[in-house]
Design an enzyme around this catalytic site. Structure first.
Site, PDB file in Angstrom:
ATOM      1  N   LYS A  27       8.747 -14.284  -5.825  1.00 30.66           N
ATOM      2  CA  LYS A  27       9.589 -13.548  -4.800  1.00 30.66           C
ATOM      3  C   LYS A  27      11.014 -14.567  -4.781  1.00 30.66           C
ATOM      4  O   LYS A  27      10.785 -15.936  -4.417  1.00 30.66           O
ATOM      5  CB  LYS A  27       9.171 -13.572  -3.515  1.00 30.66           C
ATOM      6  CG  LYS A  27      10.060 -12.974  -2.305  1.00 30.66           C
ATOM      7  CD  LYS A  27       9.305 -13.063  -0.775  1.00 30.66           C
ATOM      8  CE  LYS A  27      10.135 -12.428   0.033  1.00 30.66           C
ATOM      9  NZ  LYS A  27      10.534 -11.154  -0.121  1.00 30.66           N
ATOM     10  N   ASP A  82      16.372   2.132  -3.610  1.00 27.43           N
ATOM     11  CA  ASP A  82      16.038   1.301  -2.515  1.00 27.43           C
ATOM     12  C   ASP A  82      16.669  -0.059  -2.203  1.00 27.43           C
ATOM     13  O   ASP A  82      16.949  -0.619  -1.400  1.00 27.43           O
ATOM     14  CB  ASP A  82      14.431   0.965  -2.700  1.00 27.43           C
ATOM     15  CG  ASP A  82      13.662   0.151  -1.667  1.00 27.43           C
ATOM     16  OD1 ASP A  82      14.187   0.593  -0.472  1.00 27.43           O
ATOM     17  OD2 ASP A  82      12.773  -0.615  -1.870  1.00 27.43           O
ATOM     18  N   LEU A 118       7.802   0.468   9.227  1.00 31.86           N
ATOM     19  CA  LEU A 118       8.919  -0.504   9.759  1.00 31.86           C
ATOM     20  C   LEU A 118       8.959  -0.926  10.929  1.00 31.86           C
ATOM     21  O   LEU A 118       9.271  -2.211  11.047  1.00 31.86           O
ATOM     22  CB  LEU A 118      10.346   0.242   9.513  1.00 31.86           C
ATOM     23  CG  LEU A 118      11.391  -0.611   9.609  1.00 31.86           C
ATOM     24  CD1 LEU A 118      11.753  -1.748   8.950  1.00 31.86           C
ATOM     25  CD2 LEU A 118      12.802   0.202   9.640  1.00 31.86           C
ATOM     26  N   GLU A 126      10.303  -9.282  -6.456  1.00 28.87           N
ATOM     27  CA  GLU A 126       9.370  -9.181  -5.352  1.00 28.87           C
ATOM     28  C   GLU A 126       7.840  -9.422  -6.117  1.00 28.87           C
ATOM     29  O   GLU A 126       7.862  -8.929  -7.308  1.00 28.87           O
ATOM     30  CB  GLU A 126       9.312  -7.790  -4.487  1.00 28.87           C
ATOM     31  CG  GLU A 126      10.685  -7.619  -3.749  1.00 28.87           C
ATOM     32  CD  GLU A 126      10.514  -6.301  -3.099  1.00 28.87           C
ATOM     33  OE1 GLU A 126       9.964  -6.281  -1.932  1.00 28.87           O
ATOM     34  OE2 GLU A 126      10.986  -5.274  -3.451  1.00 28.87           O
ATOM     35  N   ARG A 170       5.664  11.259  16.932  1.00 29.22           N
ATOM     36  CA  ARG A 170       4.880  12.588  17.132  1.00 29.22           C
ATOM     37  C   ARG A 170       3.566  12.253  17.029  1.00 29.22           C
ATOM     38  O   ARG A 170       2.696  13.116  17.784  1.00 29.22           O
ATOM     39  CB  ARG A 170       4.982  13.391  15.971  1.00 29.22           C
ATOM     40  CG  ARG A 170       6.347  14.160  15.384  1.00 29.22           C
ATOM     41  CD  ARG A 170       6.523  14.677  14.083  1.00 29.22           C
ATOM     42  NE  ARG A 170       6.703  13.726  12.894  1.00 29.22           N
ATOM     43  CZ  ARG A 170       6.969  13.765  11.990  1.00 29.22           C
ATOM     44  NH1 ARG A 170       7.554  14.734  11.236  1.00 29.22           N
ATOM     45  NH2 ARG A 170       6.831  12.715  11.013  1.00 29.22           N
ATOM     46  N   GLY A 189       5.445   4.032  13.011  1.00 30.28           N
ATOM     47  CA  GLY A 189       5.785   3.643  11.386  1.00 30.28           C
ATOM     48  C   GLY A 189       5.843   2.288  11.114  1.00 30.28           C
ATOM     49  O   GLY A 189       5.698   1.371  11.938  1.00 30.28           O
ATOM     50  N   ALA A 234       8.314   5.290  16.086  1.00 31.75           N
ATOM     51  CA  ALA A 234       7.761   4.143  16.774  1.00 31.75           C
ATOM     52  C   ALA A 234       6.346   3.559  16.218  1.00 31.75           C
ATOM     53  O   ALA A 234       5.967   2.676  16.412  1.00 31.75           O
ATOM     54  CB  ALA A 234       7.689   4.520  18.320  1.00 31.75           C
ATOM     55  N   LYS A 280       9.569  -4.793  -8.576  1.00 31.84           N
ATOM     56  CA  LYS A 280       8.146  -5.155  -7.603  1.00 31.84           C
ATOM     57  C   LYS A 280       7.206  -5.742  -8.427  1.00 31.84           C
ATOM     58  O   LYS A 280       7.297  -5.411  -9.924  1.00 31.84           O
ATOM     59  CB  LYS A 280       7.631  -3.904  -7.043  1.00 31.84           C
ATOM     60  CG  LYS A 280       8.549  -3.353  -5.767  1.00 31.84           C
ATOM     61  CD  LYS A 280       7.966  -2.026  -5.244  1.00 31.84           C
ATOM     62  CE  LYS A 280       8.766  -1.808  -3.878  1.00 31.84           C
ATOM     63  NZ  LYS A 280       8.856  -2.655  -2.925  1.00 31.84           N
ATOM     64  N   HIS A 323      21.612  -3.098  -0.897  1.00 33.25           N
ATOM     65  CA  HIS A 323      21.206  -4.524  -0.737  1.00 33.25           C
ATOM     66  C   HIS A 323      22.330  -5.196  -1.874  1.00 33.25           C
ATOM     67  O   HIS A 323      23.039  -6.056  -1.666  1.00 33.25           O
ATOM     68  CB  HIS A 323      19.776  -4.929  -1.145  1.00 33.25           C
ATOM     69  CG  HIS A 323      19.013  -4.513  -0.015  1.00 33.25           C
ATOM     70  ND1 HIS A 323      19.423  -4.419   1.256  1.00 33.25           N
ATOM     71  CD2 HIS A 323      17.789  -4.169   0.004  1.00 33.25           C
ATOM     72  CE1 HIS A 323      18.300  -3.769   2.007  1.00 33.25           C
ATOM     73  NE2 HIS A 323      17.297  -3.838   1.005  1.00 33.25           N
TER      74      HIS A 323
END
Length: 480
Positions: free
Chosen positions: A346, A238, A19, A219, A48, A17, A15, A341, A243
């Site tokens: 983009k 990734d 993302l 990106e 944590r 983090g 929670a 990247k 994707h």
């Protein structure tokens, strides 16, 4: 219009983090803003990190205010009143027992609540969380439950199979939701629906008419606080493992109009993708890594100068890959995929170049169809028309329309969470899809991880390594 039909508790592991702050809290707030949530619901963060409920609500509020252009204060105030926090270890069953008691208290008086556990954590922590959800009573038999696992599921085929076995041991198939957020993008789903709704377009998509396909995801951003994750993942795992191969399967799958057959068809298309025969994998894949450069007017550092990155890191930030498919309509058509990247813009798109049967005259160029997913989302059909005069000379004729979302539009995470609450699995991955993707990626990852495999460099703000132009040029083809 899809709305949450009954009370629910949303438990977010990880929670505190990146993302969660970038995507999940703004998505949940958007559902509240659009009046898609029921009267009774709870958002419970689990991590944590030691903090109290007031501190956690401040974190969620900051996330929402950072993401949204404008905030409705009364909606945000009510939304935050549903937000709670529970600190605990991922591998301590007693902490899950306390979490289960907290949920029981929050849900008291609710009718038929559903619980959703979202794993926004590294795959190495999955097994502990999965086991303890049952041991601590968070997952109860007979109560509606969804466990949502963010991609990537594992780091290779072996770790995926281990996670799958653990999930299958503790949860029913209809409780498991494997999430790739690209599958929540309207423009991404439109790859399929453009074909489904337009028979004239579908008739053009076959190997007798197509020369090659390019699928590109560029990106301008760098690591954006994800150094720990990206350094151990790289662009191949990734971006390609889910994707980009999913984009390929949505383009090549057989059309189906019911949920189960749709997922089976999408999976079958992914299973038909293969690496083309080659004397060496260097003919199939090329990797790169960005160095210092400029994005717009801003100077940015190279990958090995980023915080938390080793100076001698060989992690790839750019990949070019050639694939083929055994799907009959597409057999023999090469698919060139690339992603990187710190590139010059983009954009995510599919470009389909059609065959050129003969030279028609000066200035002529091949017909092409672009489906642009991100960037200036839209569809462009490149034709050509004759310039006036006695000689056959031509100019481009471009027919285009934006693929912007009209009507009931939601951010991808918001849409997928709403579908998960409903129990709709059509736009979530199957185990077989993830397995097929890892079978494709594992030999490539093993090859590029070798110390003697070339790692080409490119300046930030460029189009990628110049060697990528030579690589595709061997097939007498150029990147668009």
């Amino acid at each position: 219009m899809l709305s949450a039909p009954h009370p629910f508790s949303f438990i977010l592991f990880g929670a505190s983090g990146n993302l969660a702050k970038l995507k999940i809290y703004p998505a949940l707030y958007t559902l509240a803003l659009k009046d898609r949530l029921p009267k009774d619901y709870a958002i419970v963060g689990y991590a944590r990190t030691e903090m109290d409920e007031k501190e956690f609500r401040a974190l969620v509020e900051e996330s929402v205010r950072t993401d949204m252009i404008e905030v409705k204060e009364d909606v945000l105030k009510d939304f935050l009143s549903h937000v709670h926090y529970h600190s605990g270890q991922y591998d301590e069953s007693k902490d899950y027992g306390a979490l289960g008691r907290t949920l029981d208290g929050l849900e008291k008086g609710w009718k038929d609540p559903v619980r959703l556990a979202y794993l926004s954590i590294p795959p190495t922590a999955f097994e502990s969380v999965i086991k303890n959800l049952n041991a601590g009573g968070v997952h109860k038999k007979g109560q509606g439950f969804r466990i949502i696992v963010e991609k990537p599921v594992g780091s290779n085929l072996k770790t995926f199979e281990e996670i799958k076995a653990t999930l299958a041991e503790d949860f029913a198939e209809n409780e498991i939701y494997l999430l790739d957020h690209y599958l929540g993008k309207d423009a991404f789903r439109n790859i399929y629906y453009l074909r489904f709704a337009n028979p004239i377009l579908e008739r053009l998509l076959k190997n007798t008419l197509i020369h090659h396909v390019e699928i590109a995801a560029s990106e301008t951003l760098g690591l954006e606080g994800r150094a720990g994750y990206f350094e151990h993942t790289g662009t191949l795992r990734d971006m390609f493992q889910s994707h980009l191969v999913l984009m390929t399967s949505l383009l090549t799958m057989r059309l189906r109009d019911d949920e189960q057959n749709f997922r089976d068809s999408r999976c079958s298309a992914l299973e038909q993708i293969y690496l083309p025969p080659a004397a060496d994998l260097s003919d199939v894949i090329l990797q790169g890594q960005y160095t210092a450069g400029k994005i717009g007017r801003e100077h940015v550092v190279g990958y090995t100068e980023e915080e938390e990155i080793s100076k001698d890191s060989r992690t790839n930030t750019f990949i070019a890959l050639k694939l083929m498919t055994r799907t009959s309509r597409w057999e023999g058509v090469p698919f060139y995929l690339k992603s990187g990247k710190r590139l010059d813009k983009k954009e995510t798109r599919i470009s389909i170049q059609f065959q050129v049967p003969h030279a028609v005259g000066k200035g002529s160029s091949p017909n092409r169809l672009d489906i642009i997913i991100q960037g200036e989302a839209g569809m462009k059909l490149y034709l050509q028309t004759k310039i006036g005069g006695t000689e056959p000379e031509f100019r481009p004729l471009v027919m285009e329309d934006p693929l912007v979302c009209f009507g009931d539009c939601l951010p991808e995470h918001a849409l997928l969470l709403l579908e998960a609450i409903h129990g709709k699995q059509q736009w979530f991955l199957t185990f077989n899809e993830v397995r097929a993707a890892w079978r494709l990626i594992d030999p490539l990852q093993a090859y590029i991880a070798k110390s003697d495999t070339p790692l080409y460099h490119y300046a930030a703000g460029s189009k990628g390594p110049k060697e990528a132009e030579d690589w595709i040029g061997r097939d007498d083809t150029r990147w668009f």
